[in-house]
Design a protein around this motif. Structure first.
Motif, PDB file in Angstrom:
ATOM      1  N   LEU A  70       0.832  -1.203   0.000  1.00  0.00           N
ATOM      2  CA  LEU A  70       0.000   0.000   0.000  1.00  0.00           C
ATOM      3  C   LEU A  70       0.867   1.254   0.000  1.00  0.00           C
ATOM      4  CD1 LEU A  70      -2.869  -1.015   2.458  1.00  0.00           C
ATOM      5  CD2 LEU A  70      -3.062  -0.590  -0.001  1.00  0.00           C
ATOM      6  N   LEU A  71       1.951   1.243   0.784  1.00  0.00           N
ATOM      7  CA  LEU A  71       2.853   2.395   0.791  1.00  0.00           C
ATOM      8  C   LEU A  71       3.439   2.633  -0.595  1.00  0.00           C
ATOM      9  CD1 LEU A  71       4.730   1.869   4.183  1.00  0.00           C
ATOM     10  CD2 LEU A  71       3.115   3.694   3.639  1.00  0.00           C
ATOM     11  N   ALA A  72       3.841   1.550  -1.245  1.00  0.00           N
ATOM     12  CA  ALA A  72       4.378   1.677  -2.596  1.00  0.00           C
ATOM     13  C   ALA A  72       3.314   2.196  -3.555  1.00  0.00           C
ATOM     14  CB  ALA A  72       4.914   0.328  -3.076  1.00  0.00           C
ATOM     15  N   SER A  73       2.078   1.711  -3.376  1.00  0.00           N
ATOM     16  CA  SER A  73       1.004   2.138  -4.271  1.00  0.00           C
ATOM     17  C   SER A  73       0.699   3.614  -4.079  1.00  0.00           C
ATOM     18  CB  SER A  73      -0.255   1.295  -4.031  1.00  0.00           C
ATOM     19  OG  SER A  73      -0.902   1.638  -2.822  1.00  0.00           O
ATOM     20  N   TRP A  76       3.417   5.550  -5.900  1.00  0.00           N
ATOM     21  CA  TRP A  76       3.229   5.376  -7.341  1.00  0.00           C
ATOM     22  C   TRP A  76       2.033   6.185  -7.828  1.00  0.00           C
ATOM     23  CZ3 TRP A  76       6.035   3.846 -11.208  1.00  0.00           C
ATOM     24  CH2 TRP A  76       5.429   3.482 -12.418  1.00  0.00           C
ATOM     25  N   ALA A  77       0.907   6.087  -7.081  1.00  0.00           N
ATOM     26  CA  ALA A  77      -0.315   6.767  -7.496  1.00  0.00           C
ATOM     27  C   ALA A  77      -0.136   8.281  -7.478  1.00  0.00           C
ATOM     28  CB  ALA A  77      -1.480   6.363  -6.599  1.00  0.00           C
ATOM     29  N   LEU A  78       0.583   8.812  -6.484  1.00  0.00           N
ATOM     30  CA  LEU A  78       0.823  10.258  -6.441  1.00  0.00           C
ATOM     31  C   LEU A  78       1.591  10.716  -7.672  1.00  0.00           C
ATOM     32  CD1 LEU A  78       1.682  10.974  -2.692  1.00  0.00           C
ATOM     33  CD2 LEU A  78      -0.242  11.906  -3.997  1.00  0.00           C
ATOM     34  N   GLY A  79       2.590   9.932  -8.041  1.00  0.00           N
ATOM     35  CA  GLY A  79       3.357  10.277  -9.235  1.00  0.00           C
ATOM     36  C   GLY A  79       2.512  10.224 -10.496  1.00  0.00           C
ATOM     37  N   ILE A  80       1.686   9.187 -10.605  1.00  0.00           N
ATOM     38  CA  ILE A  80       0.812   9.053 -11.772  1.00  0.00           C
ATOM     39  C   ILE A  80      -0.228  10.158 -11.802  1.00  0.00           C
ATOM     40  CG2 ILE A  80      -0.958   7.605 -12.845  1.00  0.00           C
ATOM     41  CD1 ILE A  80       1.867   6.643 -13.312  1.00  0.00           C
ATOM     42  N   LEU A 106      -5.785   9.205  -7.822  1.00  0.00           N
ATOM     43  CA  LEU A 106      -6.160   9.769  -6.524  1.00  0.00           C
ATOM     44  C   LEU A 106      -7.103   8.826  -5.785  1.00  0.00           C
ATOM     45  CD1 LEU A 106      -6.104  12.150  -4.537  1.00  0.00           C
ATOM     46  CD2 LEU A 106      -8.044  13.120  -5.787  1.00  0.00           C
ATOM     47  N   LEU A 107      -8.000   8.187  -6.512  1.00  0.00           N
ATOM     48  CA  LEU A 107      -8.961   7.275  -5.894  1.00  0.00           C
ATOM     49  C   LEU A 107      -8.284   6.000  -5.407  1.00  0.00           C
ATOM     50  CD1 LEU A 107     -11.987   7.755  -8.318  1.00  0.00           C
ATOM     51  CD2 LEU A 107     -11.576   8.828  -6.098  1.00  0.00           C
ATOM     52  N   TYR A 108      -7.205   5.591  -6.071  1.00  0.00           N
ATOM     53  CA  TYR A 108      -6.431   4.458  -5.569  1.00  0.00           C
ATOM     54  C   TYR A 108      -5.892   4.763  -4.174  1.00  0.00           C
ATOM     55  CZ  TYR A 108      -6.147   1.364  -9.645  1.00  0.00           C
ATOM     56  OH  TYR A 108      -6.425   0.482 -10.645  1.00  0.00           O
ATOM     57  N   ILE A 109      -5.463   5.998  -3.968  1.00  0.00           N
ATOM     58  CA  ILE A 109      -4.935   6.383  -2.660  1.00  0.00           C
ATOM     59  C   ILE A 109      -6.042   6.360  -1.613  1.00  0.00           C
ATOM     60  CG2 ILE A 109      -3.879   8.260  -1.349  1.00  0.00           C
ATOM     61  CD1 ILE A 109      -2.478   9.099  -3.951  1.00  0.00           C
ATOM     62  N   VAL A 110      -7.205   6.908  -1.947  1.00  0.00           N
ATOM     63  CA  VAL A 110      -8.335   6.918  -1.014  1.00  0.00           C
ATOM     64  C   VAL A 110      -8.733   5.494  -0.644  1.00  0.00           C
ATOM     65  CG1 VAL A 110     -10.746   7.573  -0.691  1.00  0.00           C
ATOM     66  CG2 VAL A 110      -9.173   9.140  -1.850  1.00  0.00           C
ATOM     67  N   ALA A 111      -8.867   4.626  -1.651  1.00  0.00           N
ATOM     68  CA  ALA A 111      -9.229   3.239  -1.391  1.00  0.00           C
ATOM     69  C   ALA A 111      -8.169   2.544  -0.546  1.00  0.00           C
ATOM     70  CB  ALA A 111      -9.436   2.493  -2.707  1.00  0.00           C
TER      71      ALA A 111
END
Length: 285
Positions: A70-73, A76-80, A106-111
């Motif tokens: 999750l930390l990696a995601s 990654w998601a912030l960069g994307i 952004l929604l990947y981070i929220v989830a």
């Protein structure tokens, strides 16, 4: 269960990176650099710099445990979200909920914040620790995030680019297809909405705001969540072309599946909320 679904969505996104389209310069010129157009300089310059710096391929992370994954995601998601989605194009005035704003990344981070594993202590040491619902956000934070998403969508619908008479028609007409049957559906939807963009925007702004407030206030939240799922499915088909997966050039599944996942998590957690023990009544003589 939420962690599994989120992991599957990340896996799909990872597999999409192996398409031939992702290994040429078109990924830079056709996906990353266009996100700098119309952005304020403070956003456009870093996007352009990163796009010219990176090579046109995306590495896949090998996940062994939930929290490191999750930390990696998140990173990654912030960069994307910044580079690949241009912050959902929110600062350009053209971000449209129909086509995926505020952005899948952004929604990947929220989830991920919602499914972050947290345990609650139990007095009985023989029992396994119970998993806290709502992860790092907690119930108030999760409902607030849902409300922010839908109230933000309401505001985006009222932007000039989204509320003109031809806005909805133009958005649907530009959706990537990749299949004849989907093209036929998109053409019919575009023709049906031609000239009605303003009234559609007003209606969708009102409905979106209501969905956000109802869940935030926990007033008939379940019907609001169901409505959010139904609208997201419509967005996914008519505004996002199922993430463009059928075109062979998709980089992710787009925003709708993440919104549906978040709705499912809120519903599942609300169904399993522990009931408060009844207060003992004083004895009467």
């Amino acid at each position: 269960m939420g962690q599994v679904v989120l992991g599957l969505l990340w896996l799909i996104d990872g597999l999409l990176q192996f398409q031939p389209y992702m290994f040429g310069k078109t990924f830079i010129t056709g996906v990353l650099l266009p996100n700098a157009v119309g952005q304020p300089g403070i956003i456009a310059s870093p996007i352009t710099w990163i796009a010219n710096l990176i090579e046109p391929h995306v590495g896949l992370l090998y996940r062994r445990t939930v929290k490191p994954a999750l930390l990696a995601s998140f990173a990654w998601a912030l960069g994307i979200w910044f580079t690949g989605e241009g912050l959902g194009m929110i600062f350009t005035g053209s971000a449209n909920p129909l086509t995926g704003a505020p952005g899948a990344a952004l929604l990947y981070i929220v989830a991920g914040l919602i499914v972050w594993p947290r345990t609650r202590r139990t007095h009985n040491t023989t029992k396994r620790p119970q998993i806290k619902p709502y992860g790092l956000l907690g119930q108030p934070g999760t409902r607030l995030a849902w409300a922010a998403l839908w109230l933000g969508s309401a505001a985006l619908w009222l932007l000039p680019d989204n509320s003109s008479a031809g806005a909805t028609h133009d958005a649907i007409a530009a959706v990537p297809s990749g299949a004849g049957w989907l093209t036929s559906i998109l053409d019919s939807a575009a023709n049906a909405t031609a000239g009605h963009g303003t009234i559609i925007a007003i209606i969708m702004a009102g409905v979106s705001a209501l969905i956000g407030v109802m869940v935030l206030r926990d007033w008939r939240a379940t019907p609001a969540l169901i409505a959010g799922v139904a609208i997201s499915l419509i967005y996914w088909a008519l505004g996002q072309g199922f993430g463009g997966i059928l075109t062979g050039q998709a980089t992710d599944v787009n925003a709708a599946p993440l919104v549906i996942l978040i709705a499912a998590l809120i519903y599942a957690h609300s169904r399993h909320q522990p009931t408060q023990p009844a207060t003992a009544q004083p004895a009467t003589s």
